[in-house]
Write a protein that holds these residues in place. Structure first.
Motif, PDB file in Angstrom:
ATOM      1  N   GLY A 289       0.900  -1.104   0.046  1.00  0.00           N
ATOM      2  CA  GLY A 289       0.015  -0.039  -0.196  1.00  0.00           C
ATOM      3  C   GLY A 289       0.978   1.359   0.069  1.00  0.00           C
ATOM      4  N   THR A 290       0.245   2.411   0.231  1.00  0.00           N
ATOM      5  CA  THR A 290       0.773   3.776   0.070  1.00  0.00           C
ATOM      6  C   THR A 290       0.652   4.497   1.166  1.00  0.00           C
ATOM      7  OG1 THR A 290       0.588   3.828  -2.304  1.00  0.00           O
ATOM      8  CG2 THR A 290       1.149   5.818  -1.317  1.00  0.00           C
ATOM      9  N   GLY A 291       1.667   4.772   2.002  1.00  0.00           N
ATOM     10  CA  GLY A 291       1.216   5.528   3.246  1.00  0.00           C
ATOM     11  C   GLY A 291       0.904   4.881   4.459  1.00  0.00           C
ATOM     12  N   VAL A 292       1.125   3.322   4.464  1.00  0.00           N
ATOM     13  CA  VAL A 292       0.626   2.619   5.634  1.00  0.00           C
ATOM     14  C   VAL A 292       1.420   2.836   6.747  1.00  0.00           C
ATOM     15  CG1 VAL A 292       0.205   0.169   6.088  1.00  0.00           C
ATOM     16  CG2 VAL A 292      -0.065   0.953   3.683  1.00  0.00           C
ATOM     17  N   ASP A 293       0.624   2.832   7.948  1.00  0.00           N
ATOM     18  CA  ASP A 293       1.333   3.061   9.179  1.00  0.00           C
ATOM     19  C   ASP A 293       1.610   1.714   9.578  1.00  0.00           C
ATOM     20  OD1 ASP A 293       2.344   4.264  11.656  1.00  0.00           O
ATOM     21  OD2 ASP A 293       0.343   4.478  12.591  1.00  0.00           O
ATOM     22  N   ASP A 294       3.026   1.694  10.037  1.00  0.00           N
ATOM     23  CA  ASP A 294       3.488   0.466  10.475  1.00  0.00           C
ATOM     24  C   ASP A 294       2.853   0.003  11.770  1.00  0.00           C
ATOM     25  OD1 ASP A 294       5.359  -1.953  10.311  1.00  0.00           O
ATOM     26  OD2 ASP A 294       6.321  -1.017  11.947  1.00  0.00           O
ATOM     27  N   ALA A 295       2.893   0.912  12.785  1.00  0.00           N
ATOM     28  CA  ALA A 295       2.248   0.801  13.883  1.00  0.00           C
ATOM     29  C   ALA A 295       0.845   0.318  13.995  1.00  0.00           C
ATOM     30  CB  ALA A 295       2.233   1.826  14.954  1.00  0.00           C
ATOM     31  N   ALA A 296       0.018   0.866  12.813  1.00  0.00           N
ATOM     32  CA  ALA A 296      -1.280   0.528  12.835  1.00  0.00           C
ATOM     33  C   ALA A 296      -1.439  -1.139  12.323  1.00  0.00           C
ATOM     34  CB  ALA A 296      -2.030   1.350  11.886  1.00  0.00           C
ATOM     35  N   VAL A 297      -0.630  -1.248  11.477  1.00  0.00           N
ATOM     36  CA  VAL A 297      -0.318  -2.697  11.084  1.00  0.00           C
ATOM     37  C   VAL A 297      -0.013  -3.865  12.176  1.00  0.00           C
ATOM     38  CG1 VAL A 297       0.551  -4.762   9.297  1.00  0.00           C
ATOM     39  CG2 VAL A 297       0.282  -2.238   8.623  1.00  0.00           C
ATOM     40  N   VAL A 298       0.948  -3.702  13.003  1.00  0.00           N
ATOM     41  CA  VAL A 298       1.070  -4.226  14.106  1.00  0.00           C
ATOM     42  C   VAL A 298      -0.086  -4.307  15.045  1.00  0.00           C
ATOM     43  CG1 VAL A 298       2.850  -4.485  16.192  1.00  0.00           C
ATOM     44  CG2 VAL A 298       3.699  -3.975  14.066  1.00  0.00           C
ATOM     45  N   ALA A 299      -0.600  -3.186  15.279  1.00  0.00           N
ATOM     46  CA  ALA A 299      -2.116  -3.290  16.265  1.00  0.00           C
ATOM     47  C   ALA A 299      -3.015  -3.815  15.642  1.00  0.00           C
ATOM     48  CB  ALA A 299      -2.394  -1.800  16.360  1.00  0.00           C
ATOM     49  N   ALA A 300      -3.263  -4.102  14.404  1.00  0.00           N
ATOM     50  CA  ALA A 300      -4.157  -4.717  13.672  1.00  0.00           C
ATOM     51  C   ALA A 300      -4.036  -6.204  13.860  1.00  0.00           C
ATOM     52  CB  ALA A 300      -4.411  -4.403  12.228  1.00  0.00           C
ATOM     53  N   ILE A 301      -2.672  -6.777  13.529  1.00  0.00           N
ATOM     54  CA  ILE A 301      -2.487  -8.114  13.707  1.00  0.00           C
ATOM     55  C   ILE A 301      -2.455  -8.319  15.229  1.00  0.00           C
ATOM     56  CG2 ILE A 301      -0.406  -9.664  13.962  1.00  0.00           C
ATOM     57  CD1 ILE A 301       0.705  -8.194  11.448  1.00  0.00           C
ATOM     58  N   ASP A 302      -2.342  -7.543  16.258  1.00  0.00           N
ATOM     59  CA  ASP A 302      -2.552  -7.961  17.467  1.00  0.00           C
ATOM     60  C   ASP A 302      -4.191  -7.887  18.026  1.00  0.00           C
ATOM     61  OD1 ASP A 302      -1.495  -7.915  20.482  1.00  0.00           O
ATOM     62  OD2 ASP A 302      -2.815  -6.185  20.711  1.00  0.00           O
ATOM     63  N   GLU A 303      -4.897  -6.873  17.282  1.00  0.00           N
ATOM     64  CA  GLU A 303      -6.454  -6.999  17.589  1.00  0.00           C
ATOM     65  C   GLU A 303      -6.998  -8.244  16.860  1.00  0.00           C
ATOM     66  OE1 GLU A 303     -10.014  -5.763  18.652  1.00  0.00           O
ATOM     67  OE2 GLU A 303      -7.958  -4.648  18.966  1.00  0.00           O
ATOM     68  N   ALA A 304      -6.313  -8.806  16.034  1.00  0.00           N
ATOM     69  CA  ALA A 304      -6.710 -10.359  15.586  1.00  0.00           C
ATOM     70  C   ALA A 304      -6.295 -11.249  16.446  1.00  0.00           C
ATOM     71  CB  ALA A 304      -6.183 -10.543  14.018  1.00  0.00           C
ATOM     72  N   GLY A 305      -5.388 -11.021  17.414  1.00  0.00           N
ATOM     73  CA  GLY A 305      -5.265 -12.034  18.216  1.00  0.00           C
ATOM     74  C   GLY A 305      -3.763 -12.598  17.881  1.00  0.00           C
ATOM     75  N   TYR A 306      -3.099 -12.089  17.397  1.00  0.00           N
ATOM     76  CA  TYR A 306      -1.521 -12.542  16.946  1.00  0.00           C
ATOM     77  C   TYR A 306      -0.669 -11.518  17.147  1.00  0.00           C
ATOM     78  CZ  TYR A 306      -4.851 -15.820  14.948  1.00  0.00           C
ATOM     79  OH  TYR A 306      -5.698 -16.831  14.580  1.00  0.00           O
ATOM     80  N   GLU A 307       0.769 -11.911  17.332  1.00  0.00           N
ATOM     81  CA  GLU A 307       1.920 -11.120  17.609  1.00  0.00           C
ATOM     82  C   GLU A 307       2.663 -11.014  16.518  1.00  0.00           C
ATOM     83  OE1 GLU A 307       5.302 -10.050  20.897  1.00  0.00           O
ATOM     84  OE2 GLU A 307       3.899 -11.752  21.085  1.00  0.00           O
ATOM     85  N   ALA A 308       2.995  -9.720  16.043  1.00  0.00           N
ATOM     86  CA  ALA A 308       3.989  -9.518  14.958  1.00  0.00           C
ATOM     87  C   ALA A 308       5.417  -9.357  15.524  1.00  0.00           C
ATOM     88  CB  ALA A 308       3.706  -8.484  14.266  1.00  0.00           C
ATOM     89  N   VAL A 309       6.476 -10.077  15.139  1.00  0.00           N
ATOM     90  CA  VAL A 309       7.789  -9.991  15.643  1.00  0.00           C
ATOM     91  C   VAL A 309       8.508  -9.450  14.894  1.00  0.00           C
ATOM     92  CG1 VAL A 309       7.464 -11.850  17.601  1.00  0.00           C
ATOM     93  CG2 VAL A 309       8.151 -12.600  15.389  1.00  0.00           C
TER      94      VAL A 309
END
Length: 66
Positions: A46-66
């Motif tokens: 994507g364009t202008g995607v916030d890295d912290a938002a992606v990590v938070a979304a993965i966390d919201e889904a119940g998983y942890e990005a490392v």
């Protein structure tokens, strides 16, 4: 467009793939989400995607990005 890849070791099944895809897909600027269960990788394009938002979304889904 930029591609960023995240390691998500807790993913094991299609439910994992669906949950993460649905959460990350809602982020502003995300154009594509590819989940590779075997490699445990989530690739976000994507364009202008916030890295912290992606990590938070993965966390919201119940998983942890490392």
């Amino acid at each position: 467009m930029n591609d960023t890849t995240y390691l998500v070791p807790g993913m094991t099944c299609e439910h994992c793939k669906t949950a993460i895809t649905e959460e990350v897909d809602q982020i502003s600027g995300v154009e594509a989400v590819q989940v590779d269960l075997e490699a445990k990788l989530v690739r976000v394009s994507g364009t202008g995607v916030d890295d912290a938002a992606v990590v938070a979304a993965i966390d919201e889904a119940g998983y942890e990005a490392v």
